[in-house]
Motif scaffolding. Structure first.
Motif, PDB file in Angstrom:
ATOM      1  N   VAL A 144     -36.431 -84.701  11.002  1.00 53.45           N
ATOM      2  CA  VAL A 144     -35.923 -86.206  11.284  1.00 53.45           C
ATOM      3  C   VAL A 144     -37.385 -86.827  11.085  1.00 53.45           C
ATOM      4  O   VAL A 144     -37.464 -87.899   9.866  1.00 53.45           O
ATOM      5  N   SER A 145     -38.196 -86.831  11.316  1.00 57.27           N
ATOM      6  CA  SER A 145     -39.569 -87.284  11.082  1.00 57.27           C
ATOM      7  C   SER A 145     -39.833 -87.315   9.668  1.00 57.27           C
ATOM      8  O   SER A 145     -39.985 -88.606   9.478  1.00 57.27           O
ATOM      9  N   LEU A 146     -40.002 -86.250   9.500  1.00 54.99           N
ATOM     10  CA  LEU A 146     -40.689 -85.804   8.036  1.00 54.99           C
ATOM     11  C   LEU A 146     -38.935 -86.796   6.587  1.00 54.99           C
ATOM     12  O   LEU A 146     -40.121 -86.962   5.832  1.00 54.99           O
ATOM     13  N   ASP A 147     -38.003 -86.873   6.922  1.00 57.46           N
ATOM     14  CA  ASP A 147     -36.964 -87.616   6.227  1.00 57.46           C
ATOM     15  C   ASP A 147     -37.488 -88.703   6.174  1.00 57.46           C
ATOM     16  O   ASP A 147     -37.476 -89.829   5.376  1.00 57.46           O
ATOM     17  N   LEU A 148     -37.485 -89.307   8.241  1.00 60.88           N
ATOM     18  CA  LEU A 148     -38.023 -90.600   7.856  1.00 60.88           C
ATOM     19  C   LEU A 148     -38.865 -91.288   6.706  1.00 60.88           C
ATOM     20  O   LEU A 148     -39.170 -91.978   7.110  1.00 60.88           O
ATOM     21  N   ALA A 149     -40.403 -90.685   7.278  1.00 60.29           N
ATOM     22  CA  ALA A 149     -41.367 -90.620   6.714  1.00 60.29           C
ATOM     23  C   ALA A 149     -40.742 -90.793   5.216  1.00 60.29           C
ATOM     24  O   ALA A 149     -42.045 -92.174   4.185  1.00 60.29           O
ATOM     25  N   GLN A 150     -40.865 -90.125   4.013  1.00 61.67           N
ATOM     26  CA  GLN A 150     -40.348 -90.233   3.077  1.00 61.67           C
ATOM     27  C   GLN A 150     -39.797 -91.071   2.326  1.00 61.67           C
ATOM     28  O   GLN A 150     -39.806 -92.086   1.340  1.00 61.67           O
ATOM     29  N   GLU A 151     -38.661 -91.378   3.050  1.00 59.88           N
ATOM     30  CA  GLU A 151     -37.703 -92.475   2.735  1.00 59.88           C
ATOM     31  C   GLU A 151     -39.075 -94.256   3.228  1.00 59.88           C
ATOM     32  O   GLU A 151     -38.508 -94.697   2.191  1.00 59.88           O
ATOM     33  N   GLU A 152     -39.679 -93.852   4.156  1.00 60.70           N
ATOM     34  CA  GLU A 152     -39.971 -94.699   3.864  1.00 60.70           C
ATOM     35  C   GLU A 152     -41.367 -95.219   3.086  1.00 60.70           C
ATOM     36  O   GLU A 152     -40.881 -96.461   2.701  1.00 60.70           O
ATOM     37  N   LEU A 153     -41.643 -94.273   2.972  1.00 63.32           N
ATOM     38  CA  LEU A 153     -42.532 -94.545   1.941  1.00 63.32           C
ATOM     39  C   LEU A 153     -41.868 -94.899   0.555  1.00 63.32           C
ATOM     40  O   LEU A 153     -43.060 -95.455  -0.360  1.00 63.32           O
ATOM     41  N   GLU A 154     -40.623 -94.491  -0.059  1.00 65.53           N
ATOM     42  CA  GLU A 154     -40.027 -94.576  -1.068  1.00 65.53           C
ATOM     43  C   GLU A 154     -40.061 -95.963  -1.111  1.00 65.53           C
ATOM     44  O   GLU A 154     -39.913 -96.815  -2.173  1.00 65.53           O
ATOM     45  N   ARG A 155     -39.401 -96.284   0.025  1.00 65.77           N
ATOM     46  CA  ARG A 155     -39.144 -98.177   0.797  1.00 65.77           C
ATOM     47  C   ARG A 155     -40.465 -98.747   0.147  1.00 65.77           C
ATOM     48  O   ARG A 155     -40.345-100.297  -0.467  1.00 65.77           O
ATOM     49  N   LEU A 156     -41.733 -99.098   0.792  1.00 67.77           N
ATOM     50  CA  LEU A 156     -43.036 -99.045   0.424  1.00 67.77           C
ATOM     51  C   LEU A 156     -42.817 -99.443  -0.740  1.00 67.77           C
ATOM     52  O   LEU A 156     -43.698-100.278  -1.747  1.00 67.77           O
ATOM     53  N   HIS A 157     -43.022 -98.573  -2.098  1.00 68.02           N
ATOM     54  CA  HIS A 157     -43.302 -98.200  -3.666  1.00 68.02           C
ATOM     55  C   HIS A 157     -41.850 -99.559  -4.281  1.00 68.02           C
ATOM     56  O   HIS A 157     -42.521 -99.763  -5.085  1.00 68.02           O
ATOM     57  N   GLY A 158     -41.339-100.317  -3.305  1.00 70.26           N
ATOM     58  CA  GLY A 158     -40.238-100.659  -3.886  1.00 70.26           C
ATOM     59  C   GLY A 158     -40.834-102.123  -3.882  1.00 70.26           C
ATOM     60  O   GLY A 158     -40.459-102.490  -4.242  1.00 70.26           O
ATOM     61  N   LEU A 159     -42.102-102.348  -2.752  1.00 69.27           N
ATOM     62  CA  LEU A 159     -42.345-103.690  -1.975  1.00 69.27           C
ATOM     63  C   LEU A 159     -43.167-104.015  -3.858  1.00 69.27           C
ATOM     64  O   LEU A 159     -43.839-103.025  -4.316  1.00 69.27           O
ATOM     65  N   PRO A 160     -43.758-105.225  -3.696  1.00 72.61           N
ATOM     66  CA  PRO A 160     -44.288-106.024  -4.345  1.00 72.61           C
ATOM     67  C   PRO A 160     -45.933-105.762  -4.041  1.00 72.61           C
ATOM     68  O   PRO A 160     -45.983-106.059  -2.982  1.00 72.61           O
TER      69      PRO A 160
END
Length: 491
Positions: free
Chosen positions: A56-72
């Protein structure tokens, strides 16, 4: 007679039951066995909970990293200073004032934190996965953004020491009440360059209107070389006509791509199947504002391709059984997993390849492990004939080595990209240029892995996703699509 009968009855009386000592011994053995069984059950339960928390931690970390990539880019900073900690099992242990250590063990490589109090992101937040009261996972998610200096960039082009940003996402699950000992944390990292750097300067020359592809008129000396793009897809190629992309909705078994388009979709090693399609357009984006839509899927969900923990997405290409690059896999067990092929639809006219093909792809290591790797890339011209069709593939050869393949090995220490899906561009020049893919033939690309420099089981590739548009760009004077029209255009 009565005396004899009584004597016999008395002789068997001691064996009629168990003594109290025997009962106690049996009870002790039973309790000891039950205790050992319950102990093993408890240990197995704790291990399962620990593995679930890590996943769960690995999945959450990867999802959050991809979300941050979408920020300005300007918003990719912290809105407040992150908390420090004296606990080595807490990521705050690496915070020192306004700096953060990118190296985890031993702690080192401190760099300045990127701060933006108005539009930045929170340095940490709590999370809950599932029902917290019934086996769910709770914990804390940490975010760090630091400035990095690129020593290879000249000072006049990259002034100062804030050349690009590095994102670190750490996830620390809470310790269950039933377990002793503090839990550690998992983390992922990714580098991000300001996209404004890649913005092209406006052209000072006016754009020409009207059709393309014509020969030189006034002011146009010679033919203009352009690039035709073909995107790698997860859809098997059509036997005839134009392939229509199929929407990806779930993880699935690996496509066997060692046959012809007439073979149809096949999985497993029993029968060769259709190659996947090279399409002239990439995957559509259903929601440009949501970087997690569409989600990422596993294109090779076969049991023997699943790592531990099972975090793989995209395609996993297994290394070959024999050192070197092999267009036809040398393995005898699941050879379809060692080479993956894609082909275009039949060319509508003679398609001339000038001399250069650029392969842009997205990759990372399995479970972000640290290892070296070498990817083998094959370009081929496929002619099909007969019924059922048989393929004759002509491999293009690298210039100037003459090898029937190109290799990609990361520069420097040779370690394969990790911690995030990383874009890689491989420029390939071929001999005997120009090469013409004749009308009704197909252009193809195939990928394999050289085991001589790849100690891991496989190399993942992500494609057919709007965020990861893996493709080939072919320099040509005879593009299939006209400029902006989307219509087919002859030479």
């Amino acid at each position: 007679m009565r005396a004899l009968l009584a004597k016999r009855l008395n002789a068997t009386a001691p064996e009629a039951g168990l003594t109290i000592i025997e009962v106690l011994v049996a009870a002790v053995v039973l309790v000891a066995g039950a205790g050992a069984a319950f102990g093993l059950l408890g240990a197995a339960t704790k291990n399962a909970q620990r593995a679930k928390a890590t996943q769960v931690s690995l999945d959450l970390a990867q999802e959050e990293l991809e979300r941050l990539h979408g920020l300005p880019y300007e918003s990719l900073a912290l809105n407040s200073s992150p908390a420090s900690s004296s606990d080595p099992l807490d990521p705050g242990y690496r915070v020192s004032g306004s700096q953060f250590a990118l190296q985890r063990s031993p702690v080192g490589d401190y760099d300045a934190l990127a701060m933006n109090t108005e539009t930045g992101i929170a340095p940490e937040s709590d999370f809950v996965s599932g029902d917290a009261g019934h086996g769910g996972i709770t914990g804390t998610l940490y975010r760090y953004v630091v400035w990095r200096n690129d020593p290879t960039c000249p000072e006049e082009q990259c002034p100062g020491e804030e050349d690009y940003k590095q994102i670190v996402v750490a996830v620390k699950p809470d310790r269950p009440v039933s377990q002793t000992g503090e839990r550690g944390y998992v983390e992922v990292q990714s580098e991000l360059i300001d996209p404004a750097i890649y913005e092209e300067e406006p052209s000072e020359e006016p754009e020409e209107e009207g059709g393309g592809g014509g020969g030189g008129g006034s002011g146009n000396p010679g033919e203009e070389v352009t690039a035709q793009q073909f995107f790698l897809s997860d859809t098997p190629c059509a036997a005839s006509g134009e392939t229509e992309r199929e929407e990806i909705t779930a993880d699935h078994l690996l496509h066997n791509t060692l046959g012809t388009c007439a073979s149809g979709l096949k999985t497993g090693a029993a029968e060769p199947g259709a190659p996947d399609a090279l399409l002239r357009s990439g995957a559509p984006d259903p929601d440009p504002l949501d970087p997690l839509n569409p989600p990422l899927y596993d294109y090779a969900n076969d049991f023997y391709l699943e790592p531990t923990p099972d975090t793989d997405k995209g395609l996993q290409i297994r290394r070959d059984d024999t050192s070197g690059c092999h267009y036809d896999p040398t393995g005898t067990t699941d050879p379809e997993s060692q080479v993956h092929r894609w082909v275009t639809d039949p060319m509508p006219f003679d398609f001339e390849m000038s001399e250069t093909v650029t392969f842009e792809f997205y990759t990372r290591t399995l479970n972000d492990a640290l290892y070296t790797g070498t990817l083998c890339v094959f370009l081929f011209d496929r002619e099909e004939s007969g019924s059922p069709p048989e393929a004759v593939d002509t491999l293009l050869t690298e210039k100037p080595s003459g090898n029937a393949y190109w290799e990609y090995t990361p520069q420097g220490n040779g370690f394969w990209p990790r911690n995030s899906w990383t874009r890689v561009r491989l420029t390939m020049e071929f001999e005997s240029a120009p090469h013409v893919v004749e009308k009704d033939d197909r252009l193809g690309i195939a990928l394999g892995v050289d085991p001589g420099n790849t100690p891991a089981d496989a190399i993942p590739i992500m494609y057919d996703h709007p965020n990861y548009p893996t493709r080939i760009e072919v320099d040509t004077e005879t593009p299939i699509e006209g400029s902006g029209s989307g219509e087919e255009e002859g030479p």
